[in-house]
Design a protein around this motif. Structure first.
Motif, mmCIF file in Angstrom:
data_model
loop_
_atom_site.group_PDB
_atom_site.id
_atom_site.type_symbol
_atom_site.label_atom_id
_atom_site.label_comp_id
_atom_site.label_asym_id
_atom_site.label_seq_id
_atom_site.Cartn_x
_atom_site.Cartn_y
_atom_site.Cartn_z
ATOM 1 N N GLN A 24 0.828 -1.197 0.000
ATOM 2 C CA GLN A 24 0.000 0.000 0.000
ATOM 3 C C GLN A 24 0.871 1.258 0.000
ATOM 4 O O GLN A 24 0.564 2.238 -0.689
ATOM 5 C CB GLN A 24 -0.921 0.001 1.222
ATOM 6 C CG GLN A 24 -1.907 1.156 1.241
ATOM 7 C CD GLN A 24 -2.853 1.075 2.425
ATOM 8 O OE1 GLN A 24 -2.578 0.428 3.432
ATOM 9 N NE2 GLN A 24 -3.997 1.724 2.310
ATOM 10 N N GLN A 25 1.975 1.210 0.750
ATOM 11 C CA GLN A 25 2.882 2.351 0.782
ATOM 12 C C GLN A 25 3.540 2.573 -0.581
ATOM 13 O O GLN A 25 3.741 3.715 -1.000
ATOM 14 C CB GLN A 25 3.951 2.153 1.852
ATOM 15 C CG GLN A 25 4.997 3.256 1.957
ATOM 16 C CD GLN A 25 4.405 4.620 2.322
ATOM 17 O OE1 GLN A 25 3.229 4.726 2.681
ATOM 18 N NE2 GLN A 25 5.212 5.666 2.215
ATOM 19 N N LEU A 26 3.855 1.499 -1.286
ATOM 20 C CA LEU A 26 4.412 1.632 -2.628
ATOM 21 C C LEU A 26 3.423 2.343 -3.555
ATOM 22 O O LEU A 26 3.823 3.183 -4.373
ATOM 23 C CB LEU A 26 4.766 0.254 -3.195
ATOM 24 C CG LEU A 26 6.099 -0.331 -2.736
ATOM 25 C CD1 LEU A 26 6.222 -1.790 -3.175
ATOM 26 C CD2 LEU A 26 7.269 0.482 -3.282
ATOM 27 N N TYR A 78 4.096 5.956 -5.388
ATOM 28 C CA TYR A 78 3.897 6.170 -6.827
ATOM 29 C C TYR A 78 2.953 7.343 -7.056
ATOM 30 O O TYR A 78 3.211 8.203 -7.918
ATOM 31 C CB TYR A 78 3.333 4.912 -7.483
ATOM 32 C CG TYR A 78 3.069 5.098 -8.959
ATOM 33 C CD1 TYR A 78 4.102 5.006 -9.885
ATOM 34 C CD2 TYR A 78 1.790 5.416 -9.417
ATOM 35 C CE1 TYR A 78 3.868 5.200 -11.235
ATOM 36 C CE2 TYR A 78 1.548 5.625 -10.764
ATOM 37 C CZ TYR A 78 2.593 5.513 -11.667
ATOM 38 O OH TYR A 78 2.363 5.731 -13.002
ATOM 39 N N TYR A 79 1.868 7.388 -6.290
ATOM 40 C CA TYR A 79 0.904 8.481 -6.446
ATOM 41 C C TYR A 79 1.568 9.828 -6.152
ATOM 42 O O TYR A 79 1.390 10.800 -6.901
ATOM 43 C CB TYR A 79 -0.285 8.259 -5.503
ATOM 44 C CG TYR A 79 -1.281 9.394 -5.501
ATOM 45 C CD1 TYR A 79 -2.234 9.515 -6.502
ATOM 46 C CD2 TYR A 79 -1.261 10.352 -4.478
ATOM 47 C CE1 TYR A 79 -3.144 10.566 -6.503
ATOM 48 C CE2 TYR A 79 -2.170 11.410 -4.471
ATOM 49 C CZ TYR A 79 -3.105 11.506 -5.488
ATOM 50 O OH TYR A 79 -3.998 12.548 -5.487
ATOM 51 N N GLY A 106 3.731 14.921 -8.261
ATOM 52 C CA GLY A 106 4.810 15.892 -8.382
ATOM 53 C C GLY A 106 5.313 16.010 -9.801
ATOM 54 O O GLY A 106 5.584 17.111 -10.296
ATOM 55 N N ALA A 107 5.427 14.866 -10.491
ATOM 56 C CA ALA A 107 5.930 14.872 -11.871
ATOM 57 C C ALA A 107 4.994 15.613 -12.809
ATOM 58 O O ALA A 107 5.430 16.218 -13.792
ATOM 59 C CB ALA A 107 6.135 13.440 -12.352
ATOM 60 N N SER A 108 3.705 15.577 -12.527
ATOM 61 C CA SER A 108 2.721 16.222 -13.391
ATOM 62 C C SER A 108 2.481 17.673 -13.015
ATOM 63 O O SER A 108 1.721 18.370 -13.690
ATOM 64 C CB SER A 108 1.401 15.454 -13.337
ATOM 65 O OG SER A 108 0.871 15.477 -12.022
ATOM 66 N N VAL A 135 8.628 7.181 -13.256
ATOM 67 C CA VAL A 135 7.962 8.280 -12.553
ATOM 68 C C VAL A 135 8.950 9.044 -11.688
ATOM 69 O O VAL A 135 8.817 10.267 -11.503
ATOM 70 C CB VAL A 135 6.761 7.757 -11.733
ATOM 71 C CG1 VAL A 135 7.206 7.052 -10.467
ATOM 72 C CG2 VAL A 135 5.800 8.897 -11.388
ATOM 73 N N VAL A 136 9.976 8.364 -11.153
ATOM 74 C CA VAL A 136 11.024 9.070 -10.409
ATOM 75 C C VAL A 136 11.771 10.021 -11.345
ATOM 76 O O VAL A 136 12.040 11.180 -11.004
ATOM 77 C CB VAL A 136 12.007 8.073 -9.760
ATOM 78 C CG1 VAL A 136 13.226 8.810 -9.190
ATOM 79 C CG2 VAL A 136 11.327 7.288 -8.651
ATOM 80 N N ALA A 137 12.106 9.536 -12.548
ATOM 81 C CA ALA A 137 12.812 10.373 -13.515
ATOM 82 C C ALA A 137 11.988 11.613 -13.859
ATOM 83 O O ALA A 137 12.525 12.735 -13.907
ATOM 84 C CB ALA A 137 13.115 9.569 -14.787
#
Length: 445
Positions: free
Chosen positions: A333-335, A339-340, A345-347, A383-385
């Motif tokens: 769930q934490q993963l 991701y969310y 942040g990426a968007s 998503v990290v990138a």
């Protein structure tokens, strides 16, 4: 209830009709002249006297021309029951090709147009040399000799694959080819009796040894034997225009489930081959396992999905104590939360800093290792990138783009279609870097 609930169709029946009725696309598939003059020589053009782009063949066209090459037998076709004055669905036909991948055969139940699109894939020479020489491949000079596994009885699971020597991470464990491919939508739009008939006929048209191998596969769902075998052993694949089909791979189907698997599949639309790749080192005597459900699900979600396969999982993760399962569920769930957060942040939908991205990335990698979910890094690295791009740390973004690309090559292999997302990610990075250079020049000026 759908026959194959565990394989959600990527295309609905109406979308399929739209594709097949689209004039331009259908015309391309029907017209051999659309091939370029420099097209490579194919099976259809060199071994069977057909044009490089073969025309679709059904019972009517076979009767008119008196030929159905490259197929071994005249196609046997059935009509879907979903027809009225305004909607006429495509017929489904049985095609059998032999010899296929050595001394085997392949039966395909699909539409005439899609059957025509896979003719090149029937050519044994299209299989890359690195796969042809694998000891489990029927294309080897001596057939399947000394593969890295044996097929044995596994307590509570029926037959399974057991490693007979050390297998290192990223090694190819098995190369397998389908004995049967069936259009997924056929199971929704063809009556049960007609469907049963065409599936039984598809097996009858295979060599005796191959039929016996299939009839020995496990059955777990009840009902008619052939459909029980399919429900228990078949996997989702794609054909031609990436239309979902069900594939029966006689050896690969023996691989049992584990929620912490040690192998993953890599399927090629171009060659119809399945590669089974080691996700980690596997020791002699260890069972070779894959996950029948998406990685990262909670205990209850996995149990619900696996119910479609007709069994309750007893792997080490599912058989752990309630407290251990709860800890695992919390990690997973934490993963999802990480991701969310990174995606927001990426968007640009939330404020995020490079320090936060770094902390989230480190926590993500730690949880992935703890849960044995390394394949999910394909998604997480991307998503990290993008999050690093958003906060302007392009050096860190490049590191994660490189990590993502390396994993894409490991998991996707040589199928370039699967790398489109990776290419888009690198393109985004390059555009960001160009903008940064332009901004620095403006500041210097």
């Amino acid at each position: 209830m759908e026959l194959f609930q565990k394989f959600p169709s990527l295309f609905s029946w109406l979308v399929l009709l739209a594709i097949l009725k689209q004039p331009f696309l259908l015309a391309q598939l029907l017209d051999p002249s659309t091939c370029s003059a420099g097209s490579h020589k194919s099976l259809s053009g060199t071994q069977h006297g057909l044009p490089v782009c073969p025309l679709p063949i059904d019972e009517e066209s076979a009767a008119e021309t008196g030929t159905w090459a490259p197929w071994k037998r005249r196609p046997y076709c059935v009509e879907p029951f979903m027809q009225d004055d305004d909607v006429t669905g495509p017929e489904f036909c049985l095609y059998t090709f032999e010899p296929f991948r050595g001394d085997q055969a392949l039966s395909v139940v699909t539409t005439p147009v899609l059957a025509a699109t896979i003719v090149d894939a029937l050519d044994d020479s299209i299989v890359p040399p690195r796969l042809r020489v694998h000891p489990s491949n029927s294309l080897g000079e001596d057939g399947k000799i000394n593969p890295p596994f044996t097929i044995e009885d596994v307590s509570g699971k029926g037959k399974g694959l057991i490693a007979q020597r050390s297998i290192r991470k990223w090694d190819i464990v098995l190369v397998d080819h389908p004995a049967l491919l069936a259009h997924m939508d056929m199971f929704d739009v063809v009556g049960s009796e007609i469907r049963q008939d065409i599936l039984e006929q598809s097996l009858k048209q295979l060599p005796e040894e191959q039929r016996e191998e299939i009839w020995l596969l496990d059955r777990s769902m009840g009902g008619e034997p052939i459909e029980d075998i399919l429900r228990t052993n078949i996997f989702g694949v794609e054909l031609g225009l990436e239309i979902p089909h069900l594939g029966l791979f006689p050896i690969a189907s023996r691989i049992n489930h584990d929620c912490k698997p040690n192998v993953f599949w890599r399927y090629s639309v171009r060659t119809l081959a399945v590669e089974v790749i080691a996700m980690r080192d596997i020791e002699p005597g260890e069972e070779i396992t894959q996950s029948y459900v998406p990685l990262g699900l909670s205990y209850q979600d996995r149990a619900d999905d696996l119910n479609n396969w007709g069994f309750t999982c007893t792997c080490s993760l599912c058989a752990a104590s309630a407290q251990q399962r709860a800890t695992s569920d919390k990690n997973r769930q934490q993963l999802q939360h990480i991701y969310y957060s990174l995606n927001e942040g990426a968007s640009g939908r939330s404020n995020i800093t490079a320090a936060v991205v770094n902390d989230l990335a480190e926590e993500m990698e730690s949880l992935v290792r703890e849960e044995g979910l390394e394949p999910q890094l394909l998604v997480y690295y991307g998503v990290v990138a993008r999050a690093y791009m958003c906060v302007g740390d392009l050096g860190a973004a490049r590191r994660y783009v490189d990590l993502s690309e390396e994993l894409w090559m490991r998991y996707a292999g040589e199928e370039q279609d699967y790398l489109a997302g990776m290419q888009q990610l690198r393109h985004e990075l390059m555009e960001r870097e160009k903008m940064a250079v332009t901004d620095r020049k403006s500041e210097d000026a």
